[in-house]
Design a protein around this motif. Structure first.
Motif, mmCIF file in Angstrom:
data_model
loop_
_atom_site.group_PDB
_atom_site.id
_atom_site.type_symbol
_atom_site.label_atom_id
_atom_site.label_comp_id
_atom_site.label_asym_id
_atom_site.label_seq_id
_atom_site.Cartn_x
_atom_site.Cartn_y
_atom_site.Cartn_z
ATOM 1 N N SER A 1 53.240 49.027 38.979
ATOM 2 C CA SER A 1 52.680 48.269 40.092
ATOM 3 C C SER A 1 53.411 48.704 41.352
ATOM 4 O O SER A 1 54.315 49.555 41.303
ATOM 5 C CB SER A 1 52.866 46.762 39.863
ATOM 6 N N ARG B 1 55.561 47.049 42.872
ATOM 7 C CA ARG B 1 56.836 46.344 43.030
ATOM 8 C C ARG B 1 58.009 47.292 43.208
ATOM 9 O O ARG B 1 58.967 46.978 43.912
ATOM 10 C CB ARG B 1 57.091 45.431 41.828
ATOM 11 N N ASP C 1 48.599 47.357 44.269
ATOM 12 C CA ASP C 1 48.553 47.559 42.822
ATOM 13 C C ASP C 1 47.178 48.167 42.544
ATOM 14 O O ASP C 1 46.156 47.499 42.737
ATOM 15 C CB ASP C 1 48.691 46.240 42.059
ATOM 16 N N ASN D 1 46.176 48.026 37.109
ATOM 17 C CA ASN D 1 47.625 47.960 37.037
ATOM 18 C C ASN D 1 48.153 46.687 37.691
ATOM 19 O O ASN D 1 47.585 46.198 38.672
ATOM 20 C CB ASN D 1 48.247 49.159 37.757
ATOM 21 N N GLY D 2 49.282 46.169 37.160
ATOM 22 C CA GLY D 2 49.955 45.037 37.785
ATOM 23 C C GLY D 2 49.028 43.864 38.018
ATOM 24 O O GLY D 2 48.276 43.451 37.129
ATOM 25 N N ARG D 3 49.076 43.335 39.234
ATOM 26 C CA ARG D 3 48.227 42.184 39.573
ATOM 27 C C ARG D 3 46.756 42.551 39.725
ATOM 28 O O ARG D 3 45.920 41.662 39.892
ATOM 29 C CB ARG D 3 48.737 41.529 40.857
ATOM 30 N N SER D 4 46.453 43.835 39.689
ATOM 31 C CA SER D 4 45.055 44.287 39.735
ATOM 32 C C SER D 4 44.542 44.691 38.354
ATOM 33 O O SER D 4 43.512 45.355 38.240
ATOM 34 C CB SER D 4 44.918 45.478 40.694
ATOM 35 N N ARG D 5 45.254 44.276 37.304
ATOM 36 C CA ARG D 5 44.873 44.697 35.964
ATOM 37 C C ARG D 5 43.458 44.266 35.606
ATOM 38 O O ARG D 5 42.702 45.015 34.984
ATOM 39 C CB ARG D 5 45.857 44.144 34.927
ATOM 40 N N ASP E 1 56.347 46.113 34.121
ATOM 41 C CA ASP E 1 55.029 46.574 34.563
ATOM 42 C C ASP E 1 54.269 47.272 33.439
ATOM 43 O O ASP E 1 53.053 47.089 33.293
ATOM 44 C CB ASP E 1 55.180 47.530 35.749
ATOM 45 N N THR F 1 50.560 46.159 32.198
ATOM 46 C CA THR F 1 49.435 47.094 32.151
ATOM 47 C C THR F 1 48.954 47.286 30.721
ATOM 48 O O THR F 1 47.749 47.368 30.459
ATOM 49 C CB THR F 1 49.830 48.444 32.771
#
Length: 248
Positions: free
Chosen positions: A31, A33, A53, A57-61, A154, A158
């Motif tokens: 991500s 981060r 992101d 991935n990450g908060r956009s998974r 992360d 993911t």
């Protein structure tokens, strides 16, 4: 950032006309981060910084059901830049496989790019997947422990299946398109390598710089593959000089 199709963090003043935003693009399975130290340092110097992101991935998974390939990630990021930033090109700073994403973006959407900064550009098409994985394992002990904690979390978010699919996409892009995309880049480009990087070799980093029309290469002592995390002050200073027209 809102209404662009994926999560992104903001640092520094709002983007404005005449001063390109800096967009920091993470590598495979991660991500944004691990770009926070560099984002804060650039913002302290007055830059407007966006740290997405990428989809999957990450908060956009949950944005996508499957791991997108490199060109789809590039197009998604381009769409986000067009909708989330004011008119005008941005400075794109990427790490590892993120360099493949921004190279594709710069080749396919050149009007969105002011400068490219490729940190530990990967993957080298001359190395097999097994060798690339071995280089990643060899790099881990050279990175700060704090980075390993961020990256480990992360990768879990993911998920191993998506990480594996993304790795396959990245290998395919490296073999088929990465160098061709670099050859189409017209924005000034700085290829940066941490001196201890086991993933992006000296020879490959220099080749990346040579492939683009206006490319430069620079090493950062005391850093490894994630030089933006291990040496954020040194990298920020390089970026500031480079975008001001001082490639050395």
């Amino acid at each position: 950032m809102t209404d662009v199709g994926f999560h992104a963090r903001r640092y520094g003043p709002p983007p404005r006309e005449g001063r390109p935003a800096h967009v920091l693009v993470h590598g495979l399975g991660l991500s944004g981060r691990y770009f926070v130290p560099l984002a804060r340092r650039l913002a302290a110097g007055g830059a407007s910084v966006v740290v997405p992101d990428l989809p999957g991935n990450g908060r956009s998974r949950s944005v996508v059901r499957r791991a997108p390939d490199v060109e789809r990630l590039a197009d998604a990021l381009a769409h986000g830049l067009e909708r989330g930033l004011p008119p005008g090109p941005a400075v794109l700073v990427a790490n590892s496989v993120g360099c493949q994403v921004v190279a594709a973006l710069a080749a396919r959407h050149p009007h969105l790019v002011s400068h490219l900064v490729l940190v530990g550009p990967a993957l080298d098409p001359r190395a097999s997947g097994l060798r690339q994985f071995g280089r990643l394992v060899a790099d881990a002990p050279r990175e700060p422990l704090a980075l390993l904690a961020v990256a480990g979390f992360d990768y879990l978010v993911t998920g191993p299946l998506r990480c594996a699919a993304s790795f396959r996409h990245a290998l395919r892009d490296a073999a088929d398109a990465f160098e061709a995309h670099l050859a189409r880049v017209r924005a000034p480009t700085l290829a940066v390598r941490g001196a201890g990087d086991t993933i992006a070799s000296v020879a490959w980093t220099r080749r990346v710089a040579d492939l683009v029309a206006d490319g430069y290469a620079q090493d950062i002592p005391g850093a490894a593959h994630a030089a933006h995390f291990g040496a954020p002050d040194a990298l920020a200073a390089l970026i500031e000089k480079f975008t001001a027209g001082e490639p050395g």
